[in-house]
Design a protein around this motif. Structure first.
Motif, mmCIF file in Angstrom:
data_model
loop_
_atom_site.group_PDB
_atom_site.id
_atom_site.type_symbol
_atom_site.label_atom_id
_atom_site.label_comp_id
_atom_site.label_asym_id
_atom_site.label_seq_id
_atom_site.Cartn_x
_atom_site.Cartn_y
_atom_site.Cartn_z
ATOM 1 N N ALA A 217 0.832 -1.211 0.000
ATOM 2 C CA ALA A 217 0.000 0.000 0.000
ATOM 3 C C ALA A 217 0.863 1.256 0.000
ATOM 4 O O ALA A 217 0.454 2.301 -0.499
ATOM 5 N N GLY A 218 2.058 1.167 0.536
ATOM 6 C CA GLY A 218 2.964 2.296 0.561
ATOM 7 C C GLY A 218 3.488 2.703 -0.803
ATOM 8 O O GLY A 218 4.070 3.782 -0.950
ATOM 9 N N HIS A 219 3.292 1.854 -1.805
ATOM 10 C CA HIS A 219 3.775 2.143 -3.153
ATOM 11 C C HIS A 219 2.740 2.843 -4.033
ATOM 12 O O HIS A 219 2.953 2.974 -5.244
ATOM 13 N N GLN A 245 -7.843 2.982 -13.309
ATOM 14 C CA GLN A 245 -8.877 1.956 -13.503
ATOM 15 C C GLN A 245 -9.380 1.438 -12.158
ATOM 16 O O GLN A 245 -10.586 1.256 -11.951
ATOM 17 N N ALA A 246 -8.444 1.195 -11.242
ATOM 18 C CA ALA A 246 -8.815 0.661 -9.929
ATOM 19 C C ALA A 246 -9.704 1.623 -9.157
ATOM 20 O O ALA A 246 -10.671 1.216 -8.495
ATOM 21 N N ALA A 247 -9.392 2.916 -9.231
ATOM 22 C CA ALA A 247 -10.211 3.912 -8.537
ATOM 23 C C ALA A 247 -11.562 4.093 -9.221
ATOM 24 O O ALA A 247 -12.600 4.212 -8.555
ATOM 25 N N VAL A 266 -8.790 1.958 -3.501
ATOM 26 C CA VAL A 266 -8.167 3.257 -3.728
ATOM 27 C C VAL A 266 -9.202 4.246 -4.253
ATOM 28 O O VAL A 266 -10.293 3.857 -4.693
ATOM 29 N N GLN A 267 -8.847 5.537 -4.212
ATOM 30 C CA GLN A 267 -9.754 6.581 -4.654
ATOM 31 C C GLN A 267 -8.957 7.727 -5.277
ATOM 32 O O GLN A 267 -7.764 7.903 -5.013
ATOM 33 N N GLU A 277 -9.376 2.396 1.584
ATOM 34 C CA GLU A 277 -9.749 1.523 2.704
ATOM 35 C C GLU A 277 -8.841 0.302 2.729
ATOM 36 O O GLU A 277 -8.423 -0.205 1.693
ATOM 37 N N ILE A 278 -8.530 -0.161 3.948
ATOM 38 C CA ILE A 278 -7.806 -1.415 4.153
ATOM 39 C C ILE A 278 -8.812 -2.464 4.590
ATOM 40 O O ILE A 278 -9.601 -2.232 5.522
ATOM 41 N N LEU A 279 -8.814 -3.608 3.917
ATOM 42 C CA LEU A 279 -9.807 -4.645 4.175
ATOM 43 C C LEU A 279 -9.157 -5.918 4.698
ATOM 44 O O LEU A 279 -8.030 -6.258 4.328
#
Length: 286
Positions: A217-219, A245-247, A266-267, A277-279
């Motif tokens: 997530a840090g990347h 695309q992911a957002a 991601v957003q 959010e972390i799931l």
């Protein structure tokens, strides 16, 4: 379809190598280093149970290398590939397909094991078809000087020698190519030639196995590119395209190497695409 996270082992890598030109004062906020500048890394694989197919995505480091070799990577925790499979109710002979995102040792090491009398090597999953792609296979079996230490012949050649090697086609420049395995693939070349990023449709959502396109997530910030990438400027564009695309589509990003944040969303923000959010695995894979 059912999905299972398979924890193949934890290790540590140099934080500077993992974040390239980014100063430690920045990356240490999300991926804190120990006294030796090492950060926590996971080898989190994904098992897809779909009808009569049992597809394993990546295999971790395995256990056949020398004590000296593993000493470089500061193994920690008690996860292992076979133990994790057993905990999910499966044995190696149950696996029908092994999909290798790429052939670096921390992704393919568990694909091959010692034979019974330790005189040679054999595929760990004797009933499985192993999937790579032709371009990447050629790249890995004739490695450049930079990646030679990451492409270990004992992790690669026994697959072909056993007649279990199959190639995914790379037909076009489309963002996502449908594969024989029932999921889409995003081909990327920044980290290594033709790394394959699976996109799995699951219960109305898209789960993306991020491999080394997004290590942790840090990347997320675009300039946060691993020093291991062979073409870092190409990674920038591939990450930007993928993260947008992911957002846009609220992908669930399954992080193979993030020891503490297994799945994220991601957003879009003013600073670019960032963490939403972390799931927990149990909430995503239930």
């Amino acid at each position: 379809m059912k999905l299972h996270a398979i924890e193949a082992g934890n290790f540590k890598l140099d934080g500077g190598a993992m974040f390239g030109v980014v100063p430690k004062t920045l990356w240490n906020k999300t991926n804190p280093a120990d006294a030796n500048n090492l950060i926590d890394i996971a080898a989190r694989c994904l098992l897809i149970e779909d009808g009569d197919r049992l597809i394993l995505i990546d295999t971790g480091m395995g256990n056949k290398q020398s004590e000296k070799f593993f000493g470089y990577y500061n193994l920690w925790g008690d996860f292992s590939l076979n133990r994790s499979l057993k905990e999910k109710g499966f044995a190696p002979e149950d696996i029908t397909d092994v999909f290798l995102t790429h052939l670096h040792f921390d992704h393919s090491g568990g694909a091959v094991s010692w034979n019974k009398d330790r005189t040679g090597y054999e595929p760990t999953f004797k009933n499985a078809r192993y999937w790579s792609n032709k371009n990447h296979w050629e790249w890995a079996t004739k490695p450049n000087a930079r990646e030679k230490a990451s492409f270990l012949s004992e992790n690669i050649l026994p697959i072909q020698e056993a007649g279990q090697l199959h190639f995914i086609e790379h037909p076009s420049t489309d963002f996502k190519t449908e594969s024989e395995l029932g999921f889409g693939i995003y081909f990327v070349d920044g980290h290594t030639e033709k790394q394959m990023i699976p996109h799995i449709e699951y219960k109305g959502q898209t789960i993306v196995f991020c491999a080394d396109l997004l290590a942790t997530a840090g990347h997320l910030p675009l300039p946060y590119v691993m020093g291991y990438d062979t073409r870092p400027l190409l990674t920038l564009g591939e990450k930007e395209k993928f993260l947008n695309q992911a957002a846009d589509h609220n992908y669930l990003l399954f992080l193979e190497h993030d020891a503490h944040n297994p799945v994220i969303t991601v957003q879009h923000t003013e600073k670019g695409v960032r963490l939403k959010e972390i799931l927990a695995l149990e909430d995503v894979l239930k």
